[in-house]
Design a protein around this motif. Structure first.
Motif, PDB file in Angstrom:
ATOM      1  N   ASN A  33       0.855  -1.174   0.000  1.00  0.00           N
ATOM      2  CA  ASN A  33       0.000   0.000   0.000  1.00  0.00           C
ATOM      3  C   ASN A  33       0.900   1.235   0.000  1.00  0.00           C
ATOM      4  OD1 ASN A  33      -0.964   2.269   1.710  1.00  0.00           O
ATOM      5  ND2 ASN A  33      -2.870   1.135   1.768  1.00  0.00           N
ATOM      6  N   HIS A  38      -3.134   5.467  -1.525  1.00  0.00           N
ATOM      7  CA  HIS A  38      -4.192   4.521  -1.175  1.00  0.00           C
ATOM      8  C   HIS A  38      -4.727   4.739   0.237  1.00  0.00           C
ATOM      9  CE1 HIS A  38      -1.455   2.203  -4.004  1.00  0.00           C
ATOM     10  NE2 HIS A  38      -2.566   2.388  -4.699  1.00  0.00           N
ATOM     11  N   THR A  39      -5.977   4.380   0.430  1.00  0.00           N
ATOM     12  CA  THR A  39      -6.539   4.390   1.782  1.00  0.00           C
ATOM     13  C   THR A  39      -5.834   3.304   2.598  1.00  0.00           C
ATOM     14  OG1 THR A  39      -8.296   2.859   1.132  1.00  0.00           O
ATOM     15  CG2 THR A  39      -8.792   5.217   0.981  1.00  0.00           C
ATOM     16  N   GLU A  41      -6.679   0.729   4.300  1.00  0.00           N
ATOM     17  CA  GLU A  41      -7.105  -0.669   4.166  1.00  0.00           C
ATOM     18  C   GLU A  41      -6.861  -1.255   2.773  1.00  0.00           C
ATOM     19  OE1 GLU A  41     -10.373   1.984   2.976  1.00  0.00           O
ATOM     20  OE2 GLU A  41      -9.204   1.897   4.816  1.00  0.00           O
ATOM     21  N   ARG A  42      -6.552  -0.423   1.801  1.00  0.00           N
ATOM     22  CA  ARG A  42      -6.333  -0.873   0.422  1.00  0.00           C
ATOM     23  C   ARG A  42      -5.073  -1.715   0.326  1.00  0.00           C
ATOM     24  NH1 ARG A  42      -6.889   1.119  -5.107  1.00  0.00           N
ATOM     25  NH2 ARG A  42      -6.276  -0.716  -6.290  1.00  0.00           N
ATOM     26  N   ARG A  43      -5.139  -2.815  -0.413  1.00  0.00           N
ATOM     27  CA  ARG A  43      -3.968  -3.653  -0.645  1.00  0.00           C
ATOM     28  C   ARG A  43      -3.799  -3.917  -2.131  1.00  0.00           C
ATOM     29  NH1 ARG A  43      -3.135  -2.065   3.530  1.00  0.00           N
ATOM     30  NH2 ARG A  43      -2.735  -3.147   5.473  1.00  0.00           N
ATOM     31  N   LYS A  44      -2.658  -3.521  -2.645  1.00  0.00           N
ATOM     32  CA  LYS A  44      -2.236  -3.865  -3.986  1.00  0.00           C
ATOM     33  C   LYS A  44      -1.393  -5.131  -3.832  1.00  0.00           C
ATOM     34  CE  LYS A  44      -2.268  -1.156  -7.054  1.00  0.00           C
ATOM     35  NZ  LYS A  44      -3.096  -1.054  -8.235  1.00  0.00           N
ATOM     36  N   THR A  45      -1.216  -5.883  -4.900  1.00  0.00           N
ATOM     37  CA  THR A  45      -0.431  -7.106  -4.779  1.00  0.00           C
ATOM     38  C   THR A  45       0.583  -7.242  -5.903  1.00  0.00           C
ATOM     39  OG1 THR A  45      -2.113  -8.397  -5.951  1.00  0.00           O
ATOM     40  CG2 THR A  45      -2.207  -8.403  -3.549  1.00  0.00           C
ATOM     41  N   LYS A  67       3.190  -4.500   3.369  1.00  0.00           N
ATOM     42  CA  LYS A  67       2.321  -4.734   4.526  1.00  0.00           C
ATOM     43  C   LYS A  67       2.347  -6.185   4.965  1.00  0.00           C
ATOM     44  CE  LYS A  67       1.079  -0.498   4.453  1.00  0.00           C
ATOM     45  NZ  LYS A  67       1.796   0.413   5.307  1.00  0.00           N
ATOM     46  N   GLN A  80     -12.755 -13.122  -0.245  1.00  0.00           N
ATOM     47  CA  GLN A  80     -12.559 -11.901  -1.043  1.00  0.00           C
ATOM     48  C   GLN A  80     -12.783 -10.675  -0.172  1.00  0.00           C
ATOM     49  OE1 GLN A  80     -11.465 -11.455  -4.040  1.00  0.00           O
ATOM     50  NE2 GLN A  80     -11.436 -13.580  -4.695  1.00  0.00           N
ATOM     51  N   GLY A  81     -11.933  -9.666  -0.403  1.00  0.00           N
ATOM     52  CA  GLY A  81     -12.104  -8.411   0.315  1.00  0.00           C
ATOM     53  C   GLY A  81     -11.385  -8.360   1.650  1.00  0.00           C
TER      54      GLY A  81
END
Length: 82
Positions: A33, A38-39, A41-45, A67, A80-81
């Motif tokens: 993140n 990003h906010t 809680e947002r996770r990029k991968t 993270k 999911q999520g």
């Protein structure tokens, strides 16, 4: 979305490493993140093979973006999520 290898590689939906030029099967998920973009809680991968896990982790870690690092199989089992 998790990048996939072409059908001639390891199957039509086989995730591949995110390292530039690498076509190896992904084994790890590096969740990250950028707090400036990003906010919280947002996770990029990014995906990593065993050979590129440390390099990609160091790249993200030096910037304070990394993270979490988990095995791909574990990541895929999560709801999911989350």
């Amino acid at each position: 979305m998790i990048p996939s290898a072409s059908p001639s590689d390891e199957g039509p939906e086989s995730p591949i490493c995110s390292a530039k030029g690498c076509r190896a099967a992904a084994v790890w998920v590096l969740a990250w993140n950028n707090p400036k973009v990003h906010t919280p809680e947002r996770r990029k991968t990014w995906l990593a093979c065993d050979d590129h896990r440390e390099h990609l982790s160091n790249f993200l870690g030096m910037r304070g973006f990394l993270k979490e690092t988990v095995e791909l199989a574990e990541w895929e089992e999560r709801p999911q999520g989350s």
